[in-house]
Design a protein around this motif. Structure first.
Motif, PDB file in Angstrom:
ATOM      1  N   LEU A  13       0.754  -0.962   0.286  1.00  0.00           N
ATOM      2  CA  LEU A  13       0.320   0.266  -0.064  1.00  0.00           C
ATOM      3  C   LEU A  13       0.910   1.173  -0.209  1.00  0.00           C
ATOM      4  O   LEU A  13       1.643   1.280   1.079  1.00  0.00           O
ATOM      5  CB  LEU A  13      -1.287  -0.092   1.361  1.00  0.00           C
ATOM      6  CG  LEU A  13      -2.444  -0.783   1.228  1.00  0.00           C
ATOM      7  CD1 LEU A  13      -2.561  -0.234   2.041  1.00  0.00           C
ATOM      8  CD2 LEU A  13      -3.156  -0.676   0.342  1.00  0.00           C
ATOM      9  N   VAL A  14       0.261   2.381  -1.048  1.00  0.00           N
ATOM     10  CA  VAL A  14       1.274   3.592  -1.140  1.00  0.00           C
ATOM     11  C   VAL A  14       0.534   4.642  -0.674  1.00  0.00           C
ATOM     12  O   VAL A  14       0.278   5.676   0.084  1.00  0.00           O
ATOM     13  CB  VAL A  14       1.834   3.644  -2.318  1.00  0.00           C
ATOM     14  CG1 VAL A  14       2.743   2.279  -2.989  1.00  0.00           C
ATOM     15  CG2 VAL A  14       0.694   3.662  -3.713  1.00  0.00           C
ATOM     16  N   ILE A  26      -2.130   0.826  -5.033  1.00  0.00           N
ATOM     17  CA  ILE A  26      -1.086  -0.206  -4.268  1.00  0.00           C
ATOM     18  C   ILE A  26       1.019  -0.163  -5.478  1.00  0.00           C
ATOM     19  O   ILE A  26       0.369   0.556  -6.458  1.00  0.00           O
ATOM     20  CB  ILE A  26      -1.516  -1.427  -4.786  1.00  0.00           C
ATOM     21  CG1 ILE A  26      -1.793  -2.338  -5.579  1.00  0.00           C
ATOM     22  CG2 ILE A  26      -1.961  -2.307  -3.514  1.00  0.00           C
ATOM     23  CD1 ILE A  26      -2.508  -3.505  -6.406  1.00  0.00           C
ATOM     24  N   ALA A  27       1.292  -0.150  -5.174  1.00  0.00           N
ATOM     25  CA  ALA A  27       2.502  -0.201  -6.228  1.00  0.00           C
ATOM     26  C   ALA A  27       3.689  -1.287  -5.692  1.00  0.00           C
ATOM     27  O   ALA A  27       3.576  -2.112  -4.568  1.00  0.00           O
ATOM     28  CB  ALA A  27       3.330   0.923  -5.658  1.00  0.00           C
TER      29      ALA A  27
END
Length: 227
Positions: A13-14, A26-27
């Protein structure tokens, strides 16, 4: 799955979801250059030679699978064929995703952006998710390891092509390259007796007809064919 591969598709989660919001960003946990150049800067620009992070390729494939599912035709061959080619483990994980969407009564809009490339986007409703779970269950996707012995009809170094082997009973088997090493492929010539170890992935199509896909594991050249 080896850790060195799973780490390349791990997500984080960013940004935490905001109050009242259901947007989750997300990333990839692994940085882009760390994936593309794990040993440090190389002589070539990764983008110029077509290298892509595994996370981007995985999300593109995942979105493609979800987009193929047609709620009006749950047993559509394209959806099941993709999962059959990928095997039972992939089918089980896709089913688990659909189950979580269906049980949560959620409708999901999924979009993924890759630097320097067109983004991908797909939608999954909770009603479609329930139908997808049933379609995967009904398909009964399975796999088994088989050995195919015969005369090689085609030789290739491209992962996009397939090997064709004619067996002693005259059948011609078409086998995707799969896990066969490029060094082994380079030694192959048409007309050679070969033995191919392959994973046979099968599923049941609507109407009860069985679909089978062969994916190569290894290949060796034989001195001769068995009598």
């Amino acid at each position: 799955i080896p850790r060195e591969l799973s780490a390349r598709t791990e997500m984080s989660l960013v940004a935490s979801p905001l109050p009242g919001s259901v947007v989750i960003r997300i990333a990839p946990t692994m940085k882009r250059l760390e994936d593309l150049e794990p040993e440090g800067p190389s002589l070539f620009d990764p983008d110029e030679i077509g290298l892509r992070p595994l996370s981007d390729m995985a999300m593109e494939r995942f979105s493609s699978i979800l987009s193929t599912f047609d709620e009006s035709s749950p047993e559509s061959s394209g959806f099941i064929e993709q999962l059959t080619e990928m095997g039972p483990r992939a089918a089980s994980n896709v089913k688990a995703f659909y189950e979580s969407v269906g049980k949560g009564s959620m409708d999901i809009d999924l979009s993924w952006s890759e630097p320097g490339a067109d983004g991908v986007q797909t939608c999954v409703s909770h009603s479609a998710a329930a139908l997808a779970v049933k379609a995967i269950d009904d398909a009964k996707i399975e796999s088994a390891i088989v050995n195919i012995v015969g005369v090689l009809q085609t030789a290739t170094l491209s992962k996009k092509d397939k090997l064709r082997v004619r067996t002693a009973d005259g059948d011609e088997k078409t086998i995707s390259i799969g896990l066969i090493a490029p060094s082994d492929l380079a030694e192959l010539r048409t007309g050679q007796p070969v033995e191919v170890e392959a994973e046979l992935r099968s599923s049941i199509k609507p109407g009860g007809k069985r679909s089978e896909k062969l994916s190569g594991v290894s290949v060796r050249i034989r001195p001769s064919l068995p009598l």
